[in-house]
Design an enzyme around this catalytic site. Structure first.
Site, PDB file in Angstrom:
ATOM      1  N   LEU A  35       0.822  -1.212   0.000  1.00 17.57           N
ATOM      2  CA  LEU A  35       0.000   0.000   0.000  1.00 17.57           C
ATOM      3  C   LEU A  35       0.854   1.259   0.000  1.00 17.57           C
ATOM      4  O   LEU A  35       0.549   2.228  -0.684  1.00 17.57           O
ATOM      5  CB  LEU A  35      -0.920   0.016   1.221  1.00 17.57           C
ATOM      6  CG  LEU A  35      -2.092  -0.970   1.258  1.00 17.57           C
ATOM      7  CD1 LEU A  35      -2.895  -0.759   2.529  1.00 17.57           C
ATOM      8  CD2 LEU A  35      -2.979  -0.809   0.036  1.00 17.57           C
ATOM      9  N   SER A  53      -6.092  -2.289   9.815  1.00 16.09           N
ATOM     10  CA  SER A  53      -6.595  -3.421   9.042  1.00 16.09           C
ATOM     11  C   SER A  53      -8.028  -3.680   9.488  1.00 16.09           C
ATOM     12  O   SER A  53      -8.444  -3.241  10.566  1.00 16.09           O
ATOM     13  CB  SER A  53      -5.738  -4.665   9.301  1.00 16.09           C
ATOM     14  OG  SER A  53      -6.345  -5.839   8.786  1.00 16.09           O
ATOM     15  N   LYS A  93      -3.143  -4.454  15.468  1.00 20.96           N
ATOM     16  CA  LYS A  93      -3.975  -3.560  14.667  1.00 20.96           C
ATOM     17  C   LYS A  93      -5.136  -2.967  15.468  1.00 20.96           C
ATOM     18  O   LYS A  93      -5.540  -1.824  15.226  1.00 20.96           O
ATOM     19  CB  LYS A  93      -4.489  -4.286  13.426  1.00 20.96           C
ATOM     20  CG  LYS A  93      -3.385  -4.674  12.451  1.00 20.96           C
ATOM     21  CD  LYS A  93      -2.598  -3.466  11.949  1.00 20.96           C
ATOM     22  CE  LYS A  93      -1.624  -3.833  10.847  1.00 20.96           C
ATOM     23  NZ  LYS A  93      -0.893  -2.655  10.308  1.00 20.96           N
ATOM     24  N   TYR A 117      -1.381 -10.258  15.065  1.00 25.61           N
ATOM     25  CA  TYR A 117      -1.724  -9.234  14.081  1.00 25.61           C
ATOM     26  C   TYR A 117      -2.936  -8.418  14.540  1.00 25.61           C
ATOM     27  O   TYR A 117      -2.913  -7.180  14.508  1.00 25.61           O
ATOM     28  CB  TYR A 117      -2.009  -9.903  12.740  1.00 25.61           C
ATOM     29  CG  TYR A 117      -2.171  -8.944  11.590  1.00 25.61           C
ATOM     30  CD1 TYR A 117      -1.093  -8.215  11.100  1.00 25.61           C
ATOM     31  CD2 TYR A 117      -3.408  -8.784  10.955  1.00 25.61           C
ATOM     32  CE1 TYR A 117      -1.227  -7.336  10.036  1.00 25.61           C
ATOM     33  CE2 TYR A 117      -3.558  -7.911   9.889  1.00 25.61           C
ATOM     34  CZ  TYR A 117      -2.471  -7.197   9.434  1.00 25.61           C
ATOM     35  OH  TYR A 117      -2.614  -6.327   8.377  1.00 25.61           O
ATOM     36  N   ASP A 145      14.735   1.295  10.730  1.00 14.48           N
ATOM     37  CA  ASP A 145      13.856   0.345  11.399  1.00 14.48           C
ATOM     38  C   ASP A 145      12.759   1.132  12.112  1.00 14.48           C
ATOM     39  O   ASP A 145      13.042   1.921  13.018  1.00 14.48           O
ATOM     40  CB  ASP A 145      14.666  -0.493  12.392  1.00 14.48           C
ATOM     41  CG  ASP A 145      13.827  -1.516  13.142  1.00 14.48           C
ATOM     42  OD1 ASP A 145      12.596  -1.568  12.917  1.00 14.48           O
ATOM     43  OD2 ASP A 145      14.391  -2.263  13.958  1.00 14.48           O
ATOM     44  N   ASP A 188      11.954   2.938   5.000  1.00 11.60           N
ATOM     45  CA  ASP A 188      11.740   1.493   5.010  1.00 11.60           C
ATOM     46  C   ASP A 188      13.062   0.763   5.208  1.00 11.60           C
ATOM     47  O   ASP A 188      14.107   1.385   5.413  1.00 11.60           O
ATOM     48  CB  ASP A 188      11.010   1.025   3.747  1.00 11.60           C
ATOM     49  CG  ASP A 188      11.844   1.174   2.477  1.00 11.60           C
ATOM     50  OD1 ASP A 188      11.314   0.877   1.402  1.00 11.60           O
ATOM     51  OD2 ASP A 188      13.022   1.592   2.567  1.00 11.60           O
ATOM     52  N   THR A 205      -2.516  -9.341  -3.133  1.00 10.13           N
ATOM     53  CA  THR A 205      -1.106  -9.013  -3.259  1.00 10.13           C
ATOM     54  C   THR A 205      -0.269 -10.287  -3.116  1.00 10.13           C
ATOM     55  O   THR A 205      -0.775 -11.327  -2.676  1.00 10.13           O
ATOM     56  CB  THR A 205      -0.671  -8.024  -2.167  1.00 10.13           C
ATOM     57  OG1 THR A 205      -0.854  -8.667  -0.892  1.00 10.13           O
ATOM     58  CG2 THR A 205      -1.486  -6.746  -2.227  1.00 10.13           C
TER      59      THR A 205
END
Length: 281
Positions: free
Chosen positions: A27, A151, A168, A164, A74, A46, A199
């Protein structure tokens, strides 16, 4: 650039300088490309997997004085990120648009998820969001726009997504607080909560992950990258607070937030069917 985005305008003026973490892929990269073609200067933060990223993005510029720079850092290291952002402000400019897109996904049922893996996901996704926001807000002025990528897993739990989802959900909570606090400073906040997007990362999850997860997540559907970016850009251009592209993903979010008991019944039913089908796995 998406044709639909060409016809849309920025409600509060298009960005002049954008800071984007995770801008080397996914994204972050796709939104960076859209902004470059809108004429923005770009600073990407990045890990630096592709040495020719800046050269590639420079091919998209629309005027000669656009600046595109990349900083290898980082996101979980606050001091290193502060240093990189200070350099970016000097070399690219003060950001009026800042997008934290850096993130990782690790899946396993909770009993098989190691502490180290859980900690890594929290550090990158949640602590990284904190670090990015804190660093960029040392420079962003009134009128700016801060965006955190969460997300749909930050709204609803999903099988094998303990780390995850925890990270999120935390990002969504952070965005809720920042929306209030930064309103007093004239800075807008958005949080992007997409469902699954077609993706290479998703394709790899299909190979490595649980088929139960795939069957449960099917309720919200899968968007193409183009459709996802188109929906996200529309939300960003109007500074919508919570952005979820795709009708099915929006419906999932609405049911989960407004009709929690109903959503649990739906999820439990899908879990029972998936487990019955794949229990040997």
């Amino acid at each position: 650039m998406n044709k639909n985005n060409k016809r849309s305008t920025w409600k509060y003026g298009q960005p002049k300088t954008a800071f984007i973490s995770g801008g080397g892929s996914g994204l972050g990269l796709n939104i960076a490309k859209e902004l470059i073609q809108e004429g923005a200067n770009i600073a990407i933060f990045d890990h630096g997997r592709s040495d020719d990223l800046v050269q590639y993005l420079n091919q998209l510029i629309v005027h000669n004085d656009q600046r595109i720079e990349r900083y290898i850092v980082d996101i979980a290291d606050p001091k290193a990120l502060d240093k990189a952002m200070n350099s970016a402000v000097s070399e690219v400019g003060v950001p009026d648009f800042a997008l934290n897109s850096a993130g990782i996904l690790r899946t396993a049922t909770f009993s098989k998820l190691s502490y180290e893996t859980f900690e890594q996901v929290i550090n990158v996704n949640l602590i990284g969001s904190r670090n990015f926001a804190f660093s960029v807000l040392q420079h962003m002025q009134s009128g700016g726009h801060l965006i955190l990528v969460a997300s749909l897993a930050g709204i609803v739990g999903s099988y094998t997504h303990a780390a995850y989802a925890a990270s999120k959900f935390g990002v969504v909570g952070l965005a809720e607080v920042l929306r209030l606090e930064l309103k007093l400073k004239g800075i807008s906040v958005s949080v992007i909560c997409p469902g699954e997007i077609d993706t290479p990362l998703l394709k790899q999850e299909r190979i490595d992950g649980s088929p139960i997860t795939e069957m449960m997540n099917d309720f919200a559907g899968v968007l193409s990258v183009e459709d996802a970016i188109n929906g996200i850009m529309k939300g960003l251009k109007t500074r919508q607070y919570m952005i979820t592209p795709g009708f099915r993903a929006k419906l999932t979010r609405a049911i989960a937030r407004k009709f929690t008991t109903l959503f649990h019944l739906i999820a439990d039913s899908k879990l029972a069917k998936a487990y019955s089908k794949f229990q040997s796995k």
